[in-house]
Design a protein around this motif. Structure first.
Motif, PDB file in Angstrom:
ATOM      1  N   VAL A   1      65.817  56.330  41.342  1.00 19.75           N
ATOM      2  CA  VAL A   1      65.913  55.087  41.319  1.00 19.75           C
ATOM      3  C   VAL A   1      64.918  54.174  41.024  1.00 19.75           C
ATOM      4  O   VAL A   1      63.602  54.524  41.968  1.00 19.75           O
ATOM      5  CB  VAL A   1      67.433  53.974  41.848  1.00 19.75           C
ATOM      6  N   ILE A   2      64.015  53.808  39.825  1.00 20.45           N
ATOM      7  CA  ILE A   2      62.820  53.018  39.997  1.00 20.45           C
ATOM      8  C   ILE A   2      63.033  51.661  40.566  1.00 20.45           C
ATOM      9  O   ILE A   2      64.115  51.085  39.444  1.00 20.45           O
ATOM     10  CB  ILE A   2      61.748  53.597  38.762  1.00 20.45           C
ATOM     11  N   SER A   3      62.824  51.108  41.121  1.00 21.84           N
ATOM     12  CA  SER A   3      62.835  49.665  41.332  1.00 21.84           C
ATOM     13  C   SER A   3      61.965  49.068  40.482  1.00 21.84           C
ATOM     14  O   SER A   3      60.596  49.187  40.696  1.00 21.84           O
ATOM     15  CB  SER A   3      62.766  48.687  42.092  1.00 21.84           C
ATOM     16  N   ALA A   4      61.873  48.121  39.293  1.00 17.83           N
ATOM     17  CA  ALA A   4      61.183  47.246  38.800  1.00 17.83           C
ATOM     18  C   ALA A   4      61.464  45.554  38.565  1.00 17.83           C
ATOM     19  O   ALA A   4      62.398  45.364  37.398  1.00 17.83           O
ATOM     20  CB  ALA A   4      60.709  47.905  37.554  1.00 17.83           C
ATOM     21  N   VAL A   5      61.762  44.821  39.494  1.00 12.34           N
ATOM     22  CA  VAL A   5      61.691  43.923  39.885  1.00 12.34           C
ATOM     23  C   VAL A   5      60.916  42.376  39.462  1.00 12.34           C
ATOM     24  O   VAL A   5      59.869  42.742  40.924  1.00 12.34           O
ATOM     25  CB  VAL A   5      63.034  43.382  41.395  1.00 12.34           C
ATOM     26  N   GLY A   6      60.600  41.983  39.100  1.00  9.87           N
ATOM     27  CA  GLY A   6      59.327  41.380  38.720  1.00  9.87           C
ATOM     28  C   GLY A   6      58.266  41.449  38.548  1.00  9.87           C
ATOM     29  O   GLY A   6      58.548  42.249  38.075  1.00  9.87           O
ATOM     30  N   HIS A   7      57.453  40.260  38.696  1.00 10.82           N
ATOM     31  CA  HIS A   7      55.772  41.015  38.626  1.00 10.82           C
ATOM     32  C   HIS A   7      55.044  42.355  39.657  1.00 10.82           C
ATOM     33  O   HIS A   7      56.059  41.968  40.773  1.00 10.82           O
ATOM     34  CB  HIS A   7      54.731  39.310  37.942  1.00 10.82           C
TER      35      HIS A   7
ATOM     36  N   GLY B   1      59.865  38.226  35.798  1.00 13.56           N
ATOM     37  CA  GLY B   1      59.163  37.863  36.599  1.00 13.56           C
ATOM     38  C   GLY B   1      59.858  36.676  37.342  1.00 13.56           C
ATOM     39  O   GLY B   1      60.879  36.047  36.429  1.00 13.56           O
ATOM     40  N   GLY B   2      59.484  35.793  38.074  1.00 10.55           N
ATOM     41  CA  GLY B   2      60.517  34.270  38.474  1.00 10.55           C
ATOM     42  C   GLY B   2      60.712  34.098  40.123  1.00 10.55           C
ATOM     43  O   GLY B   2      59.910  35.136  40.716  1.00 10.55           O
ATOM     44  N   SER B   3      60.445  33.279  40.504  1.00  9.03           N
ATOM     45  CA  SER B   3      60.853  32.927  41.323  1.00  9.03           C
ATOM     46  C   SER B   3      62.003  33.563  42.117  1.00  9.03           C
ATOM     47  O   SER B   3      62.624  34.520  42.158  1.00  9.03           O
ATOM     48  CB  SER B   3      61.260  31.224  41.392  1.00  9.03           C
ATOM     49  N   ILE B   4      61.024  33.149  44.021  1.00  6.72           N
ATOM     50  CA  ILE B   4      62.109  34.128  44.650  1.00  6.72           C
ATOM     51  C   ILE B   4      63.459  34.027  44.888  1.00  6.72           C
ATOM     52  O   ILE B   4      64.301  34.607  45.118  1.00  6.72           O
ATOM     53  CB  ILE B   4      61.633  33.538  46.139  1.00  6.72           C
ATOM     54  N   GLU B   5      63.987  32.497  44.935  1.00  3.08           N
ATOM     55  CA  GLU B   5      65.065  31.982  44.282  1.00  3.08           C
ATOM     56  C   GLU B   5      65.979  33.107  43.008  1.00  3.08           C
ATOM     57  O   GLU B   5      66.806  33.230  43.420  1.00  3.08           O
ATOM     58  CB  GLU B   5      65.705  30.609  43.854  1.00  3.08           C
ATOM     59  N   ASP B   6      64.836  32.619  42.015  1.00  2.00           N
ATOM     60  CA  ASP B   6      66.072  34.044  40.480  1.00  2.00           C
ATOM     61  C   ASP B   6      65.634  35.337  40.535  1.00  2.00           C
ATOM     62  O   ASP B   6      66.503  36.498  40.431  1.00  2.00           O
ATOM     63  CB  ASP B   6      64.252  33.823  39.378  1.00  2.00           C
ATOM     64  N   LEU B   7      64.753  36.144  42.099  1.00  2.00           N
ATOM     65  CA  LEU B   7      65.003  36.785  41.857  1.00  2.00           C
ATOM     66  C   LEU B   7      65.411  37.452  43.057  1.00  2.00           C
ATOM     67  O   LEU B   7      65.781  38.746  44.035  1.00  2.00           O
ATOM     68  CB  LEU B   7      63.696  38.265  42.264  1.00  2.00           C
ATOM     69  N   TRP B   8      66.436  36.456  43.646  1.00  2.00           N
ATOM     70  CA  TRP B   8      67.086  36.632  45.580  1.00  2.00           C
ATOM     71  C   TRP B   8      68.707  37.638  44.852  1.00  2.00           C
ATOM     72  O   TRP B   8      68.819  38.338  45.958  1.00  2.00           O
ATOM     73  CB  TRP B   8      67.875  35.300  45.392  1.00  2.00           C
TER      74      TRP B   8
ATOM     75  N   ALA C   1      82.984  28.991  49.466  1.00  2.00           N
ATOM     76  CA  ALA C   1      82.634  30.432  49.870  1.00  2.00           C
ATOM     77  C   ALA C   1      82.657  31.192  48.570  1.00  2.00           C
ATOM     78  O   ALA C   1      80.716  31.960  49.016  1.00  2.00           O
ATOM     79  CB  ALA C   1      83.632  30.926  51.107  1.00  2.00           C
ATOM     80  N   ALA C   2      83.057  31.794  47.956  1.00  3.99           N
ATOM     81  CA  ALA C   2      82.583  33.153  47.011  1.00  3.99           C
ATOM     82  C   ALA C   2      81.374  32.639  46.366  1.00  3.99           C
ATOM     83  O   ALA C   2      80.745  33.739  46.095  1.00  3.99           O
ATOM     84  CB  ALA C   2      84.186  33.465  46.131  1.00  3.99           C
ATOM     85  N   ALA C   3      81.117  31.366  46.282  1.00  7.60           N
ATOM     86  CA  ALA C   3      80.301  30.916  45.157  1.00  7.60           C
ATOM     87  C   ALA C   3      79.324  30.847  45.760  1.00  7.60           C
ATOM     88  O   ALA C   3      77.814  29.870  44.639  1.00  7.60           O
ATOM     89  CB  ALA C   3      80.914  29.972  44.187  1.00  7.60           C
ATOM     90  N   LEU C   4      78.867  30.918  47.128  1.00  8.84           N
ATOM     91  CA  LEU C   4      77.975  31.067  47.130  1.00  8.84           C
ATOM     92  C   LEU C   4      76.219  31.765  46.791  1.00  8.84           C
ATOM     93  O   LEU C   4      76.339  32.915  46.730  1.00  8.84           O
ATOM     94  CB  LEU C   4      77.400  31.121  49.245  1.00  8.84           C
ATOM     95  N   PRO C   5      75.549  31.094  46.298  1.00  8.44           N
ATOM     96  CA  PRO C   5      74.240  32.452  45.704  1.00  8.44           C
ATOM     97  C   PRO C   5      73.872  33.296  46.958  1.00  8.44           C
ATOM     98  O   PRO C   5      72.639  34.365  47.019  1.00  8.44           O
ATOM     99  CB  PRO C   5      73.181  31.306  45.487  1.00  8.44           C
ATOM    100  N   PHE C   6      73.984  33.016  48.660  1.00  7.16           N
ATOM    101  CA  PHE C   6      73.286  33.859  49.161  1.00  7.16           C
ATOM    102  C   PHE C   6      74.153  34.445  50.324  1.00  7.16           C
ATOM    103  O   PHE C   6      75.710  34.228  50.422  1.00  7.16           O
ATOM    104  CB  PHE C   6      72.199  33.259  50.231  1.00  7.16           C
TER     105      PHE C   6
ATOM    106  N   ALA D   1      75.440  37.957  40.119  1.00  4.65           N
ATOM    107  CA  ALA D   1      74.246  39.008  39.822  1.00  4.65           C
ATOM    108  C   ALA D   1      74.058  40.084  40.817  1.00  4.65           C
ATOM    109  O   ALA D   1      74.547  41.610  39.975  1.00  4.65           O
ATOM    110  CB  ALA D   1      73.361  37.851  39.308  1.00  4.65           C
ATOM    111  N   ALA D   2      74.763  39.939  42.070  1.00  6.22           N
ATOM    112  CA  ALA D   2      74.362  41.050  42.855  1.00  6.22           C
ATOM    113  C   ALA D   2      74.989  42.225  43.028  1.00  6.22           C
ATOM    114  O   ALA D   2      74.815  43.378  42.877  1.00  6.22           O
ATOM    115  CB  ALA D   2      73.526  39.995  43.992  1.00  6.22           C
TER     116      ALA D   2
END
Length: 459
Positions: free
Chosen positions: A253-259, A228-235, A83-88, A196-197
């Motif tokens: 804070v400036i957010s610069a996530v992905g393209h 940049g990356g897929s939605i999974e990469d940026l999740w 459960a602790a290793a779930l990616p979402f 990562a989160a």
């Protein structure tokens, strides 16, 4: 085919062997064990697709849920480590693909799937989860524009939350160096995958916890960046922990996530969204060359304004000088008037002096005899008063009326008592018409000795 159960009698109380029946009775536990081994052997690895329902995390950390579709439901369990290793963050209503094995739970005569890994069932499910989380956090006001903080114009220290080994940090540093060299502090984190989160959220909160004036300078601005990356990469940047950390951060804070086309919930919670990490560096600081040019331009404009003001002042002064009369023409009448007054003053002084002299002569002629007469009269009167005073105090004036003034013989001092007369022995008696010597004696004709004086009987 003969019925194997035809010989059974429903009325028997005690179980007895039945002829032709070789199936010995088994215990419930034994049967449950056989079923468990059979199910686990047949379904040791399965992947189930279904919608999560009844999601619940126990105090032990284990997760219990159900997977369902249109016509069936199966229970599931995720042990604490998995459960602790779930990616979402799993929740009800999300369609997932669960990987694990089937097993039974003898305590309740039910079967269930023990889930080792769980993934979202395609981008549609992922987007559904994203929209659901976005609506939840938006309802709490985390994306409200009123919460946005203005960015500093020229930050001295910039904190960057990103991977220390990717191209993102190099692009940010190069662009900052080109535009306006700044002090940059990098907080290295993992930007995708398990954990990562949590790392990104901890980095944002860590920067916000730095006290001003400490050994580590507190950033004036934060950049949360990832390529940049897929939605999974940026999740990881859509996770609730990251969104809340960015929204609660006391530093802009400036957010610069992905393209440019990528959008994360972190972008909505940040004070400003940049389309790329390089653009974030451009938004963070102005161009130093442009600042210098602006300052120089302002300096030149100020100098031109000063020169123009001075030039216009000179022009106005020259115009006034041309309008004003010449000095001689302006001062000529005054000079002439001064000369006239000076001449008239001299004549007036001479005339006044002559008049004063004549007046003095007249007054002196009139006052001189009268003043002498008055002074002589005063002198005579004062002398007469002094003479009368002396005459009044002259002792010889009393002799005319029969008085005698007695003096001691040889001393010339006036005798005014009998004791003094006895002490003197010899006397001088001053009469109106002369002086007579006298001697003081006792009765019988004997004189008084000078040192033994007695009361005289006669003079």
């Amino acid at each position: 085919m003969p019925d194997p159960f035809s010989g059974f009698s429903s009325g028997r109380l005690v179980a007895e062997p039945i002829p032709g029946d070789n199936a010995a009775p088994v215990s419930v536990s034994e049967l449950a064990g056989r079923l468990k081994r059979m199910v686990e052997g047949e379904f040791g690895h399965v992947r189930l697709r279904g919608e999560i329902s009844g999601y619940k995390r126990a105090a032990s950390g284990h997760v219990y849920l159900c997977l369902k579709d249109e016509s069936a439901v199966i229970d599931g369990v995720i042990w604490r480590g998995a459960a602790a290793a779930l990616p979402f963050q799993a929740q009800d209503g999300i369609e997932v693909v669960a990987t694990g094995k089937l097993t039974t739970y003898p305590g309740r005569s039910k079967y269930q799937i023990v889930i080792d890994r769980m993934e979202l069932a395609g981008e549609g499910a992922l987007m559904a989860l994203l929209e659901k989380l976005k609506a939840k956090l938006g309802a709490e006001g985390l994306f409200d524009p009123a919460r946005k903080k203005p960015l500093p114009f020229l930050p001295r220290v910039i904190g960057v939350v990103t991977s220390p080994t990717g191209a993102v940090i190099r692009d940010i540093l190069h662009r900052l160096e080109d535009r306006c060299p700044s002090h940059v502090i990098v907080w290295p984190v993992q930007v995708q995958g398990e954990g990562a989160a949590q790392q990104v959220a901890a980095a944002v909160r860590g920067f916000g916890a730095i006290e001003p004036g400490g050994p580590v300078p507190r950033p004036d601005l934060l950049i949360v960046a990832r390529g940049g990356g897929s939605i999974e990469d940026l999740w990881a940047f859509n996770e609730e922990a990251v969104v809340r950390a960015v929204a609660d951060c006391s530093i802009p804070v400036i957010s610069a996530v992905g393209h440019e086309t990528d959008t994360s919930l972190c972008d909505h919670a940040a004070d400003l969204r940049a389309p790329t990490p390089t653009a974030a560096a451009e938004l963070a600081v102005p161009v130093l060359a442009d600042l210098r040019h602006t300052v120089q331009s302002h300096a030149m404009r100020t100098e031109r304004c000063v020169r123009r003001y001075h030039q216009r002042g000179e022009e106005r002064l020259a115009a006034l000088v041309r309008v004003l009369p010449r000095r001689d023409a302006l001062l000529g009448p005054q000079r002439q008037r001064v000369d006239d007054l000076a001449q008239r003053l001299g004549l007036g002084l001479e005339r006044r002096l002559g008049q004063a002299r004549r007046t003095l002569d007249r007054q002196s002629a009139v006052l001189r005899p009268a003043m002498l007469d008055r002074q002589l009269t005063r002198g005579r009167q004062h002398l007469a008063s002094v003479g009368r005073l002396l005459e009044s105090v002259n002792p010889d004036n009393l002799l005319k009326r029969g008085y005698v003034r007695v003096e001691g013989r040889g001393t010339g001092k006036t005798i005014d008592s009998a004791a003094a007369a006895r002490a003197a022995g010899g006397l001088k008696l001053h009469f109106r018409d002369g002086v007579v010597d006298a001697r003081v004696e006792r009765a019988g004709g004997k004189p008084y000795p000078p040192d033994k004086l007695e009361q005289p009987s006669l003079l």
